[in-house]
Design a protein around this motif. Structure first.
Motif, PDB file in Angstrom:
ATOM      1  N   TYR A 130      21.125  -6.902  33.959  1.00 16.14           N
ATOM      2  CA  TYR A 130      21.043  -6.185  35.234  1.00 16.14           C
ATOM      3  C   TYR A 130      20.891  -4.685  34.980  1.00 16.14           C
ATOM      4  N   ALA A 131      21.672  -4.155  34.029  1.00 19.61           N
ATOM      5  CA  ALA A 131      21.597  -2.726  33.711  1.00 19.61           C
ATOM      6  C   ALA A 131      20.197  -2.330  33.249  1.00 19.61           C
ATOM      7  N   GLU A 132      19.549  -3.199  32.483  1.00 15.91           N
ATOM      8  CA  GLU A 132      18.194  -2.932  32.008  1.00 15.91           C
ATOM      9  C   GLU A 132      17.167  -3.058  33.139  1.00 15.91           C
ATOM     10  N   ARG A 133      17.386  -4.027  34.011  1.00 18.98           N
ATOM     11  CA  ARG A 133      16.438  -4.244  35.111  1.00 18.98           C
ATOM     12  C   ARG A 133      16.422  -3.073  36.091  1.00 18.98           C
ATOM     13  N   TRP A 134      17.594  -2.494  36.379  1.00 17.94           N
ATOM     14  CA  TRP A 134      17.702  -1.522  37.457  1.00 17.94           C
ATOM     15  C   TRP A 134      18.012  -0.106  36.983  1.00 17.94           C
ATOM     16  N   TRP A 135      17.833   0.211  35.692  1.00 18.33           N
ATOM     17  CA  TRP A 135      18.239   1.525  35.201  1.00 18.33           C
ATOM     18  C   TRP A 135      17.450   2.654  35.869  1.00 18.33           C
ATOM     19  N   ASN A 136      16.209   2.405  36.247  1.00 24.51           N
ATOM     20  CA  ASN A 136      15.399   3.459  36.856  1.00 24.51           C
ATOM     21  C   ASN A 136      14.834   3.038  38.205  1.00 24.51           C
ATOM     22  N   SER A 137      15.525   2.125  38.871  1.00 25.43           N
ATOM     23  CA  SER A 137      15.159   1.734  40.225  1.00 25.43           C
ATOM     24  C   SER A 137      16.436   1.300  40.943  1.00 25.43           C
ATOM     25  N   TYR A 138      16.297   0.857  42.191  1.00 25.03           N
ATOM     26  CA  TYR A 138      17.482   0.657  43.027  1.00 25.03           C
ATOM     27  C   TYR A 138      17.393  -0.681  43.740  1.00 25.03           C
ATOM     28  N   ASN A 139      18.387  -1.506  43.534  1.00 30.06           N
ATOM     29  CA  ASN A 139      18.435  -2.816  44.157  1.00 30.06           C
ATOM     30  C   ASN A 139      18.589  -2.649  45.668  1.00 30.06           C
ATOM     31  N   PRO A 140      17.640  -3.141  46.460  1.00 28.60           N
ATOM     32  CA  PRO A 140      17.711  -2.934  47.911  1.00 28.60           C
ATOM     33  C   PRO A 140      18.878  -3.640  48.585  1.00 28.60           C
ATOM     34  N   GLU A 141      19.571  -4.524  47.861  1.00 30.33           N
ATOM     35  CA  GLU A 141      20.725  -5.193  48.441  1.00 30.33           C
ATOM     36  C   GLU A 141      21.937  -4.272  48.535  1.00 30.33           C
ATOM     37  N   TYR A 142      21.871  -3.102  47.882  1.00 31.47           N
ATOM     38  CA  TYR A 142      22.976  -2.161  47.891  1.00 31.47           C
ATOM     39  C   TYR A 142      22.508  -0.806  48.408  1.00 31.47           C
ATOM     40  N   ARG A 143      23.440  -0.044  48.945  1.00 26.81           N
ATOM     41  CA  ARG A 143      23.137   1.333  49.325  1.00 26.81           C
ATOM     42  C   ARG A 143      22.903   2.163  48.060  1.00 26.81           C
ATOM     43  N   THR A 144      22.023   3.164  48.157  1.00 28.85           N
ATOM     44  CA  THR A 144      21.809   4.124  47.080  1.00 28.85           C
ATOM     45  C   THR A 144      22.501   5.433  47.428  1.00 28.85           C
ATOM     46  N   PHE A 145      23.294   5.969  46.501  1.00 32.30           N
ATOM     47  CA  PHE A 145      24.025   7.209  46.720  1.00 32.30           C
ATOM     48  C   PHE A 145      23.320   8.373  46.028  1.00 32.30           C
ATOM     49  N   ASP A 146      23.532   9.588  46.541  1.00 35.29           N
ATOM     50  CA  ASP A 146      22.998  10.770  45.865  1.00 35.29           C
ATOM     51  C   ASP A 146      23.546  10.853  44.444  1.00 35.29           C
ATOM     52  N   VAL A 147      24.832  10.580  44.287  1.00 36.33           N
ATOM     53  CA  VAL A 147      25.456  10.442  42.968  1.00 36.33           C
ATOM     54  C   VAL A 147      25.729   8.958  42.791  1.00 36.33           C
ATOM     55  N   ASP A 148      24.874   8.288  42.041  1.00 32.26           N
ATOM     56  CA  ASP A 148      24.798   6.823  42.064  1.00 32.26           C
ATOM     57  C   ASP A 148      25.380   6.154  40.822  1.00 32.26           C
ATOM     58  N   CYS A 149      25.972   6.923  39.913  1.00 32.07           N
ATOM     59  CA  CYS A 149      26.370   6.356  38.624  1.00 32.07           C
ATOM     60  C   CYS A 149      27.377   5.222  38.771  1.00 32.07           C
ATOM     61  N   THR A 150      28.392   5.403  39.601  1.00 36.17           N
ATOM     62  CA  THR A 150      29.450   4.397  39.700  1.00 36.17           C
ATOM     63  C   THR A 150      28.992   3.199  40.514  1.00 36.17           C
ATOM     64  N   ASN A 151      28.210   3.433  41.546  1.00 34.03           N
ATOM     65  CA  ASN A 151      27.613   2.338  42.301  1.00 34.03           C
ATOM     66  C   ASN A 151      26.780   1.446  41.381  1.00 34.03           C
ATOM     67  N   TYR A 152      25.996   2.058  40.497  1.00 30.75           N
ATOM     68  CA  TYR A 152      25.161   1.306  39.545  1.00 30.75           C
ATOM     69  C   TYR A 152      26.024   0.520  38.564  1.00 30.75           C
ATOM     70  N   VAL A 153      27.043   1.152  37.993  1.00 31.26           N
ATOM     71  CA  VAL A 153      27.923   0.461  37.060  1.00 31.26           C
ATOM     72  C   VAL A 153      28.643  -0.688  37.760  1.00 31.26           C
ATOM     73  N   SER A 154      29.091  -0.471  38.988  1.00 26.85           N
ATOM     74  CA  SER A 154      29.754  -1.546  39.731  1.00 26.85           C
ATOM     75  C   SER A 154      28.810  -2.722  39.947  1.00 26.85           C
ATOM     76  N   GLN A 155      27.553  -2.441  40.263  1.00 26.58           N
ATOM     77  CA  GLN A 155      26.582  -3.521  40.418  1.00 26.58           C
ATOM     78  C   GLN A 155      26.418  -4.314  39.125  1.00 26.58           C
ATOM     79  N   CYS A 156      26.390  -3.604  37.997  1.00 22.82           N
ATOM     80  CA  CYS A 156      26.273  -4.282  36.696  1.00 22.82           C
ATOM     81  C   CYS A 156      27.474  -5.190  36.455  1.00 22.82           C
TER      82      CYS A 156
END
Length: 279
Positions: A130-156
């Motif tokens: 998942y981390a490799e798939r979405w490292w430079n894009s955003y899963n539309p099932e989740y909100r995207t934050f201006d500071v998105d690091c923790t949201n991304y890690v939580s998704q992983c």
């Protein structure tokens, strides 16, 4: 924008000489060298004012790194802004991110401790995929934050099977549901304390060094060393010497050396926390 065509990398290096020296030194200390670097810019916003035209763009940097007989590719996407006045590029600079994108609550480890013990089987491979798939894009099932690091890690972590709990109280547990989420899901400071304190479901075992981590584990960063945790990454691979390479969002990065000494946010006071997940 003929002036910028093919000149993204040169513009970046000329404005970031100190950073470039620090990045090369980082790899030289690991008996490695950056043998090739490419840069490509993509403008995503244009604003016209009375005296100038302001542009915002994403610079996608790719580094080929050689360490002994091992090669790996590191990637990074950095947001930039500049003005075009009378055909000249001026005020070219990195767009700074907000340090914390949500409310910061005074959290202690005991706030997340539970008496009951619930185990889960952490699928590290799925988390890394998942981390490799979405490292430079955003899963539309989740909100995207201006500071998105923790949201991304939580998704992983969620992709690796970590169970959510605590909804709808934002100060409890770790969860995401529709247009609501826990502080620990999206705020770096909160996730750091959640991993340290949780005794059921998703939890982290703190270890002493980055070398002890394996793909799927989490690193937390306090860049200023002031007790406010700013950033989280997920380990996705190891370099030739067994040290973690990480993926992250905000300044989107792939296979970056874990210490972040090449970051503009890095300071000599930086503090780290290393968490093994699911143990």
């Amino acid at each position: 924008m003929k002036k910028l065509k093919g000149a993204w990398l040169k513009l970046f290096q000329s404005d970031n000489e100190a950073w470039w020296k620090r990045k090369k030194k980082l790899w030289e200390e690991r008996d490695a060298e950056i043998v090739k670097i490419n840069g490509k810019g993509e403008i995503y916003q244009k604003l016209r004012t009375a005296n100038a035209v302001e542009y915002e763009y994403l610079l996608h940097l790719t580094y080929l790194i050689k360490q002994d007989n091992h090669f790996h590719r590191e990637e990074q996407v950095v947001p930039y802004r500049f003005q075009l006045i009378d055909g000249d590029i001026v005020n070219h600079h990195v767009i700074p991110s907000i340090r914390n994108q949500d409310e910061i609550k005074p959290i202690k480890p005991d706030d997340f401790r539970e008496i009951s013990e619930v185990r889960f089987s952490y699928d590290r491979r799925a988390a890394v995929q998942y981390a490799e798939r979405w490292w430079n894009s955003y899963n539309p099932e989740y909100r995207t934050f201006d500071v998105d690091c923790t949201n991304y890690v939580s998704q992983c972590l969620r992709a690796g099977g970590a169970p959510m709990r605590g909804a709808p109280n934002r100060e409890n547990g770790w969860w995401y549901s529709g247009d609501n989420w826990s502080f620990s899901w999206a705020v770096a400071h909160s996730l750091r304390w959640y991993l340290a304190g949780s005794n059921q479901g998703l939890k982290g075992k703190e270890v002493e060094s980055a070398e002890e981590l394996i793909p799927g584990d989490i690193i937390c960063y306090d860049f200023q060393g002031d007790g406010r945790w700013d950033h989280n990454t997920i380990v996705v691979s190891k370099d030739a010497y067994g040290m973690p390479l990480v993926n992250a969002h905000t300044d989107n990065s792939r296979h970056r050396y874990w210490s972040y000494e090449d970051s503009t946010a890095w300071t000599p006071n930086i503090q780290y926390k290393f968490f093994r997940i699911g143990e």
